[in-house]
Design a protein around this motif. Sequence first.
Motif, PDB file in Angstrom:
ATOM      1  N   GLY A   1       1.887   9.489  -6.726  1.00 34.24           N
ATOM      2  CA  GLY A   1       2.281  10.888  -6.864  1.00 34.24           C
ATOM      3  C   GLY A   1       1.077  11.794  -7.002  1.00 34.24           C
ATOM      4  N   SER A   2       1.019  12.550  -8.093  1.00 33.51           N
ATOM      5  CA  SER A   2      -0.064  13.516  -8.306  1.00 33.51           C
ATOM      6  C   SER A   2      -1.254  12.918  -9.048  1.00 33.51           C
ATOM      7  CB  SER A   2       0.467  14.721  -9.087  1.00 33.51           C
ATOM      8  OG  SER A   2       0.965  14.303 -10.364  1.00 33.51           O
TER       9      SER A   2
ATOM     10  N   GLN B   1       3.709   6.014 -14.298  1.00 28.05           N
ATOM     11  CA  GLN B   1       2.932   5.107 -13.448  1.00 28.05           C
ATOM     12  C   GLN B   1       2.309   3.954 -14.232  1.00 28.05           C
ATOM     13  OE1 GLN B   1       2.813   8.428 -13.269  1.00 28.05           O
ATOM     14  NE2 GLN B   1       2.320   9.174 -11.212  1.00 28.05           N
TER      15      GLN B   1
ATOM     16  N   GLU C   1       0.828  -1.208   0.000  1.00 28.12           N
ATOM     17  CA  GLU C   1       0.000   0.000   0.000  1.00 28.12           C
ATOM     18  C   GLU C   1       0.863   1.259   0.000  1.00 28.12           C
ATOM     19  OE1 GLU C   1      -3.803   0.990   2.623  1.00 28.12           O
ATOM     20  OE2 GLU C   1      -1.947   1.260   3.767  1.00 28.12           O
ATOM     21  N   GLY C   2       1.893   1.254   0.816  1.00 29.80           N
ATOM     22  CA  GLY C   2       2.779   2.407   0.866  1.00 29.80           C
ATOM     23  C   GLY C   2       3.473   2.657  -0.461  1.00 29.80           C
ATOM     24  N   TYR C   3       3.913   1.577  -1.096  1.00 27.21           N
ATOM     25  CA  TYR C   3       4.565   1.714  -2.402  1.00 27.21           C
ATOM     26  C   TYR C   3       3.592   2.273  -3.430  1.00 27.21           C
ATOM     27  CZ  TYR C   3       6.876   0.494  -6.763  1.00 27.21           C
ATOM     28  OH  TYR C   3       7.430   0.549  -8.018  1.00 27.21           O
TER      29      TYR C   3
ATOM     30  N   LEU D   1       0.922   4.200  -2.944  1.00 24.36           N
ATOM     31  CA  LEU D   1       0.592   5.609  -2.711  1.00 24.36           C
ATOM     32  C   LEU D   1       1.777   6.516  -3.033  1.00 24.36           C
ATOM     33  CD1 LEU D   1      -1.538   5.248   0.535  1.00 24.36           C
ATOM     34  CD2 LEU D   1      -2.333   5.474  -1.832  1.00 24.36           C
ATOM     35  N   ARG D   2       2.989   6.029  -2.785  1.00 25.56           N
ATOM     36  CA  ARG D   2       4.155   6.825  -3.182  1.00 25.56           C
ATOM     37  C   ARG D   2       4.269   6.904  -4.703  1.00 25.56           C
ATOM     38  NH1 ARG D   2       6.425   3.684   0.874  1.00 25.56           N
ATOM     39  NH2 ARG D   2       7.521   2.378  -0.653  1.00 25.56           N
ATOM     40  N   SER D   3       4.010   5.793  -5.369  1.00 20.77           N
ATOM     41  CA  SER D   3       4.110   5.760  -6.830  1.00 20.77           C
ATOM     42  C   SER D   3       3.044   6.624  -7.486  1.00 20.77           C
ATOM     43  CB  SER D   3       3.971   4.324  -7.339  1.00 20.77           C
ATOM     44  OG  SER D   3       5.005   3.496  -6.839  1.00 20.77           O
TER      45      SER D   3
END
Length: 472
Positions: free
Chosen positions: A351-352, A387, A343-345, A347-349
């Motif tokens: 981005g905008s 992405q 999940e963390g990966y 949300l970081r990926s």
Amino acid sequence: MPGPATGAALRDAGVELVQLDAFGANGPYRARNRLTVPDVTGEPLAELSIVPPLFVHRALAALRSADPLPPGERAAALERAGRLFASGTVGGLDPDTYRELVSRCSGLPIPVVSAATGIVADAAAQAAGTVLQARPRAAVGDWSDPATRTGAAVWTRRGNVFAVHAAGNHPGVHALWLEALALGYRVVVRPSRREPFTPHRLVAALREAGFGADHIALTPTDHTVADTVVAGADLALVYGGDDVVRKYAGHSTVLPQGPGRAKILVTGGDWRAHLDTIVDSVADEGGTACVNATAVLVEGGPDEAAAVADALAERLAAIPSLPPQHPEAVLPVQPLAAARAIEGYLLRSAGSATAHLGGDGVVDDLRDGSAVLRPAVFRLDRAAAPQTGVELGFPCVWVAPWNRGDGIAPLRDSLVVTAITDDERLLEQLVDEPTISNVHVGDHPTYWMRPGLPHDRYLAEFLMRTKTVIRD
């Protein structure tokens, strides 16, 4: 809170774990060094024997010194092995117990495991015929064929020993390497420690069906010994991420199998008529396969892409969260800590990117140490956004607008492209593009496959070569 008990502690307590022995030149081997295989909640299920380099070397030497079975015997043994794998009791495990163990340790929904069991069994039954689809039409299969009296191309192996570094994300990956046995290779399999039940059961079934200890081996190793398996074989099939693809790039004796990054392109017309195909491409197999759609590119502007993303999010949000062994499970399950890391990966990926589903997270805690990975839908502002190459092992899709000026560049490096279009020039470009392995035109989901057709080219293209033979 104490962690899960180790295999040794459980043995001392009298708890029986499934023993997954190695298979070497002298039969099953239970190593002193054994790895505990847990389920997604952390509960131990099995012990996997981890073998040292000497065991690997001996197994490889036995494979190298053996002669292949005659083609007819190989085909019959493969068919018997497929039946045993799907419906027999192998290594003390009946089919239902096997499927439940795979589901519990991998987190794959049990309906996915059941379907994969049938895929592997069918692949075994058809392997001898499937490999012939790759043989050049002008070539014969044996030097003694009458055609060689006047000179002919003969299809021959590039080597004798084939190694497989197996993946643990899906049992279906084990359908492919059976073709090497059909071609007369002797095969050594290094199972994934994430899901070792499938390769163990398949190798045991192959041995029971007629392939000897000097024809098929199972060598579970730690990472320090893993390269020994590849180095000792003539050719190897290695599964992994981008790091594995980079590591073996340029190695003519290693065929790396990396991420699929399958995509869907919709041009013109009404995308709503194709929504079922798009949803199925994203969510089939729990989104865990390399042929699941990672990105959907839609001709038009941001509003059109937003409409597609909204429709996908609505459909995917309705999928229930269930433990993997539930008969109606659809989504994959991971240990809670692993799910949080994924999940963390994500949300970081992101981005905008604009979240239509999953922007607040994708982890659904089952309160037993495991969590469901729920679907995610994110919208990008352009087809070339990086992405679209982010592939994760659950239903996660990136939606972006596409226009004619983008061309096929955003679709490169894809295992599959489903192109819902009537633009024949565009289709010609997609088929001609070397980095696109498969093109599905129209309402055909990205996961569509059929025995006898190539997945990521024919494996036999890698395993075989032609040579000229002329004889008196």
